[in-house]
Design a protein around this motif. Structure first.
Motif, PDB file in Angstrom:
ATOM      1  N   ARG A 430       0.712  -1.224  -0.085  1.00  0.00           N
ATOM      2  CA  ARG A 430      -0.017  -0.046  -0.060  1.00  0.00           C
ATOM      3  C   ARG A 430       0.701   1.197  -0.007  1.00  0.00           C
ATOM      4  N   LYS A 431       2.035   1.332   0.432  1.00  0.00           N
ATOM      5  CA  LYS A 431       2.903   2.587   0.767  1.00  0.00           C
ATOM      6  C   LYS A 431       3.487   2.917  -0.536  1.00  0.00           C
ATOM      7  N   LEU A 432       3.833   1.535  -1.307  1.00  0.00           N
ATOM      8  CA  LEU A 432       4.670   1.731  -2.439  1.00  0.00           C
ATOM      9  C   LEU A 432       3.910   1.970  -3.732  1.00  0.00           C
ATOM     10  N   GLY A 433       2.497   1.463  -3.443  1.00  0.00           N
ATOM     11  CA  GLY A 433       1.556   1.529  -4.421  1.00  0.00           C
ATOM     12  C   GLY A 433       1.021   0.237  -5.060  1.00  0.00           C
ATOM     13  N   VAL A 434      -0.181  -0.070  -4.949  1.00  0.00           N
ATOM     14  CA  VAL A 434      -0.708  -1.690  -5.006  1.00  0.00           C
ATOM     15  C   VAL A 434      -0.711  -1.780  -6.709  1.00  0.00           C
ATOM     16  N   ASP A 435      -0.664  -0.540  -7.385  1.00  0.00           N
ATOM     17  CA  ASP A 435      -0.482  -0.740  -8.817  1.00  0.00           C
ATOM     18  C   ASP A 435       0.799  -1.446  -9.528  1.00  0.00           C
ATOM     19  N   ARG A 436       1.890  -1.117  -8.691  1.00  0.00           N
ATOM     20  CA  ARG A 436       3.007  -1.734  -9.143  1.00  0.00           C
ATOM     21  C   ARG A 436       3.900  -2.624  -8.434  1.00  0.00           C
ATOM     22  N   CYS A 437       3.025  -3.298  -7.317  1.00  0.00           N
ATOM     23  CA  CYS A 437       3.622  -4.125  -6.524  1.00  0.00           C
ATOM     24  C   CYS A 437       3.088  -5.607  -6.478  1.00  0.00           C
ATOM     25  N   LEU A 438       3.715  -6.682  -6.434  1.00  0.00           N
ATOM     26  CA  LEU A 438       3.283  -7.986  -6.590  1.00  0.00           C
ATOM     27  C   LEU A 438       3.790  -8.793  -5.025  1.00  0.00           C
ATOM     28  N   VAL A 439       2.903  -9.235  -4.643  1.00  0.00           N
ATOM     29  CA  VAL A 439       3.369  -9.957  -3.361  1.00  0.00           C
ATOM     30  C   VAL A 439       3.520 -11.431  -3.702  1.00  0.00           C
ATOM     31  N   VAL A 440       4.877 -11.814  -3.100  1.00  0.00           N
ATOM     32  CA  VAL A 440       5.176 -12.950  -3.385  1.00  0.00           C
ATOM     33  C   VAL A 440       4.996 -14.151  -2.116  1.00  0.00           C
ATOM     34  N   SER A 441       4.164 -15.175  -2.181  1.00  0.00           N
ATOM     35  CA  SER A 441       3.865 -16.394  -1.294  1.00  0.00           C
ATOM     36  C   SER A 441       4.988 -17.299  -1.262  1.00  0.00           C
ATOM     37  N   THR A 442       5.631 -17.551  -0.464  1.00  0.00           N
ATOM     38  CA  THR A 442       6.709 -18.629  -0.419  1.00  0.00           C
ATOM     39  C   THR A 442       5.862 -20.040  -0.093  1.00  0.00           C
ATOM     40  N   ARG A 443       4.987 -19.904   0.663  1.00  0.00           N
ATOM     41  CA  ARG A 443       4.573 -21.169   0.835  1.00  0.00           C
ATOM     42  C   ARG A 443       3.414 -21.643  -0.056  1.00  0.00           C
ATOM     43  N   GLY A 444       2.898 -20.909  -0.885  1.00  0.00           N
ATOM     44  CA  GLY A 444       2.063 -21.076  -1.732  1.00  0.00           C
ATOM     45  C   GLY A 444       0.759 -21.884  -1.351  1.00  0.00           C
ATOM     46  N   ALA A 445       0.486 -22.950  -1.779  1.00  0.00           N
ATOM     47  CA  ALA A 445      -0.722 -23.798  -1.497  1.00  0.00           C
ATOM     48  C   ALA A 445      -0.435 -24.660  -0.167  1.00  0.00           C
ATOM     49  N   ASN A 446       0.767 -24.743   0.172  1.00  0.00           N
ATOM     50  CA  ASN A 446       1.554 -25.612   1.401  1.00  0.00           C
ATOM     51  C   ASN A 446       1.507 -24.763   2.543  1.00  0.00           C
ATOM     52  N   PRO A 447       0.672 -25.056   3.542  1.00  0.00           N
ATOM     53  CA  PRO A 447       0.991 -24.097   4.878  1.00  0.00           C
ATOM     54  C   PRO A 447       2.024 -24.502   5.801  1.00  0.00           C
TER      55      PRO A 447
END
Length: 796
Positions: A430-447
């Motif tokens: 949100r601080k950097l701008g949601v339009d240019r940010c992508l969030v990486v999930s390391t765990r993915g579907a494996n909790p």
């Protein structure tokens, strides 16, 4: 040449047109000599001559028009050249004006994290601040515009001059002295190289970082060298590093620690020109230039060669010219003791980021933002995209780092994939701008998968695929179940991971509340003088040690007195008895993500709310303490209106906690019309809305007489899972804090007395002995600043 080309381009089409007309005319008027009479031929020849004369006139007119056009083009080019010269003169005049003004105010500007940016003193908030906190304004040397990351003051260069001329910081340095502020520290390349060599020669640590066996991180040596990672030896008992040679060489009392250099743009041309002209605006760099990252440009391509010769192989494509970056600070993290974090230099360091030099100075490329240095190394190795790490822990993005990331088109936010890291990733995006940010999930579907990039690399995961699966944030106000499905599944299958940040001092608190979670409102109440401030200050320090950025709003106790008490709690001793240790513990205390509101007494909730919002944005605050509600709202309403005003304030805090996803703890008094021992959820001062809006309600009660050291933390509301209960704590005067004790047994209508004999004492339980001792003496200095004995009688 350009003029001749323009004339030719203008005349060639005209010649083609004339030739075509001539051919058409000749085709229509060519006579048949055998059939036409002589007079007709003569008339036709006359017509041809007249046509030729007209064509010549048209050609002359076209030549004149081409000459006029070329003259106009030349004039336009001359005007553009004159305009460029004027712009250059204006830019030089602006730069000279900036240099002269900074020199007159005796400032030493520093290079920022942008190539055309200087760090100067803020004309609004810098007066009265120490030197290392004064240079908070970012000045653009091209436009002259400035913005302060401390108070958000901004405007053009003329506004900066006007404000700075009226402030007394321009006279902070005596006129007789040219410069009294020290120049930024310069790192020697030999020292940086020595630290890198230490890492290669330490077989155990180097193998743990570069090996491919189980439990090893699988980092390539060339990546470690590209980022300049080294190995030093620091004393864990020392609060800071003061000697780089000792760090590189070590001694008998030192422990190994990884060294992560932070880099920034080297001294820009603006400062160099100011320094060479004799002004005071330079940063102290000599003709050799600011110490660059040449020590970082080597790649440990052959470990055996490096171990045998002690030298490094030059990197591919390493430029001979001076690099565009310099090392501005070193961060040391203990290898065997990860909690050990040291910085050099501590004060006055130019803002920098780990891995900042890996990205190109030009704008337009992608970057990966991680929470830890090792994660940045792993992400860069697996994807080839430049990666940098957050400078203030894994959950805070300061404004300096935000400005450094403005030049990147796309930012991959890759933080720890747990509950706290996911909340921080959303805040950073949100601080950097949601339009240019992508969030990486390391765990993915494996909790149960790895939670960070470095652990994922060590486990053999495909980090490039994880990066490709990165997703932008959804809109906060529009959700469907598909957006909630994975979160619901995660909460159901992993209840321990959403508990929140647990307390290390009070495990009984964790048994009931499970932890401190963002987005909740907690009401802490109790009688006057029972120690509410002491308890909540201790717990806020506890959470700060776990990385929770905290904002303290003390409307009852002055900030100096509160900070003194919290410093004693942090040191677990009364530091007034050891004045020589004040600096030591102050250094450590200063590194905590702890901030204070500059309010006292009655304050309008809107002003408090605005400051809270600024703290959440600028410092990534996750826990806010308001102590206390009655003092903040005092004298703002009378009669029944004061309850309405208090309800409005509580509703505002409730909404703020939800919207900003922070935890707010509000301290409130009990009503005076009933004994504190009989307090329940309806005993909190105010209307029922106070406890209805809250997610958690806690009442602190005395256990025993008025002089008892024992307190009962009575948990009366828990919206998370409904667990209620009581936690008993006892005050330790030497440690200036509470510690948890077992629940004492209290016999009804029986008084516990101190046993007369040892045999009788042996028959008492530990809890009963604590109660007996508490009845004799209670040294607790109450958190509300009221004498314990006096407040006890008042509360009863």
């Amino acid at each position: 040449m350009m003029l001749r080309t323009a004339v030719l381009r203008a005349t060639i089409p005209a010649r083609g047109i004339m030739a075509d007309r001539r051919r058409r005319l000749l085709a229509t008027i060519r006579p048949d000599k055998q059939q036409q009479p002589q007079q007709q031929q003569q008339s036709q020849l006359a017509g041809v001559k007249s046509t030729a004369e007209a064509l010549r006139e048209q050609t002359a007119a076209l030549h004149a028009a081409a000459a006029t056009s070329s003259t106009a083009s030349a004039a336009s080019a001359a005007d553009a050249h004159t305009h460029d010269n004027c712009q250059q003169q204006q830019q030089k005049g602006l730069e000279q004006s900036i240099r002269d003004f900074l020199k007159s105010t005796r400032q030493r500007p520093r290079a920022g994290l942008k190539a055309d940016e200087l760090l100067v003193k803020c004309p609004v908030c810098s007066p009265g601040k120490p030197r290392r906190l004064a240079y908070m304004a970012h000045l653009n040397t091209t436009s002259g515009a400035f913005v302060c990351t401390g108070c958000f003051e901004q405007g053009p260069w003329e506004k900066y001059q006007t404000l700075a001329s009226s402030r007394n910081f321009q006279n902070s340095i005596p006129k007789g002295k040219r410069v009294t502020e020290p120049a930024p520290f310069e790192f020697a390349d030999a020292t940086l190289m020595k630290l890198q060599q230490n890492l290669v020669r330490h077989e155990e640590i180097f193998a743990a970082l570069t090996g491919n066996e189980k439990g090893q991180l699988r980092l390539r040596p060339d990546v470690l060298a590209r980022y300049g990672v080294g190995l030093g030896f620091a004393n864990p008992d020392e609060p800071e590093v003061t000697d780089l040679e000792a760090l590189a060489n070590g001694s008998d009392h030192t422990a190994p620690c990884l060294v992560f250099p932070r880099t920034a743009f080297r001294t820009n041309s603006f400062i160099e020109a100011s320094s060479s002209s004799g002004g005071s605006g330079g940063n102290g760099s000599n003709s050799s230039g600011s110490r660059s990252v040449s020590g970082l440009s080597s790649i440990l391509r052959d470990t055996r060669t490096a171990l045998r010769t002690g030298s490094f192989i030059e990197a591919e494509g390493a430029a001979d010219e001076a690099p565009a970056f310099r090392v501005v600070q070193l961060k040391m993290v203990g290898w065997h003791t990860p909690d050990l974090e040291l910085f050099f230099p501590v004060d006055g360091a130019q803002p920098g980021l780990f891995g900042f030099h890996v990205a190109q100075p030009t704008a337009g490329e992608d970057v990966i933002l991680t929470g830890h240095e090792l994660d940045a190394l792993a992400a860069f190795q697996a994807t080839g995209i430049p990666a940098v790490s957050l400078p203030r822990g894994p959950y805070q993005l300061p404004l300096d780092a935000m400005r450094a990331l403005e030049r990147f088109e796309r930012v991959y936010v890759w933080l720890d994939d747990d509950h706290q890291g996911a909340e921080a990733a959303r805040q950073v995006a949100r601080k950097l701008g949601v339009d240019r940010c992508l969030v990486v999930s390391t765990r993915g579907a494996n909790p149960l998968g790895p939670k960070s990039a470095s652990i994922a690399l060590a486990c053999g995961a495909d980090l490039q695929q994880l990066l490709d699966d990165a997703r932008p944030l959804r809109h906060d106000k529009v959700l469907d179940f598909s957006a909630l499905r994975e979160a619901v599944k995660f909460e159901v299958t992993n209840p321990d991971l959403i508990r929140g940040v647990e307390s290390k001092d009070l495990p009984g608190w964790n048994a009931c509340f499970k932890g401190l979670r963002p987005g909740e409102l907690t009401i802490l109440s109790g009688a006057t003088g029972c120690g509410k401030t002491t308890v909540i200050s201790q717990m806020s320090l506890d959470f700060c040690r776990s990385g929770v950025s905290t904002l303290w709003g003390s409307f009852e106790i002055p900030n100096v007195r509160l900070a003194t008490r919290m410093l004693g709690q942090f040191a677990r001793r009364d530091i007034s008895r050891a004045p020589d240790e004040v600096d030591y513990w102050s250094r450590k205390f200063e590194r905590l993500p702890l901030y204070f509101l500059k309010f006292h007494g009655s304050t309008q909730p809107d002003a408090v709310l605005e400051t809270m919002r600024h703290a959440v944005y600028a410092h990534d605050v996750k826990h806010i303490v308001i102590d206390n509600l009655q003092f903040m709202m005092s004298m703002q309403a009378k009669g029944l209106d004061k309850y309405d005003a208090q309800d409005a304030a509580i509703a505002t805090f409730r909404r703020f906690a939800t919207d900003e996803n922070v935890h707010i703890t509000v301290v409130a008094h009990l009503r005076k019309d009933q004994p504190s021992s009989d307090a329940d959820i309806n005993s909190v001062f105010g209307s029922a809305k106070v406890t209805q809006e809250a997610d958690n309600v806690v009442i602190l009660q005395r256990y025993g007489g008025a002089s008892s050291r024992i307190r009962c933390v009575n948990i009366l509301k828990n919206r998370f899972d409904g667990t209620l209960g009581k936690v008993f704590i006892s005050y330790d005067a030497d440690a200036m804090s509470f510690h948890e004790i077992p629940a004492p047994r209290r016999r009804k209508d029986a008084k516990v007395v101190k046993p007369a004999t040892a045999a009788a004492a042996a028959r008492l339980s530990m809890a009963d002995r604590i109660v007996a001792e508490a009845e004799m003496h209670d040294p607790l200095d109450d958190g509300d600043g009221v004498d314990a004995s006096a407040s006890g009688s008042h509360g009863r």
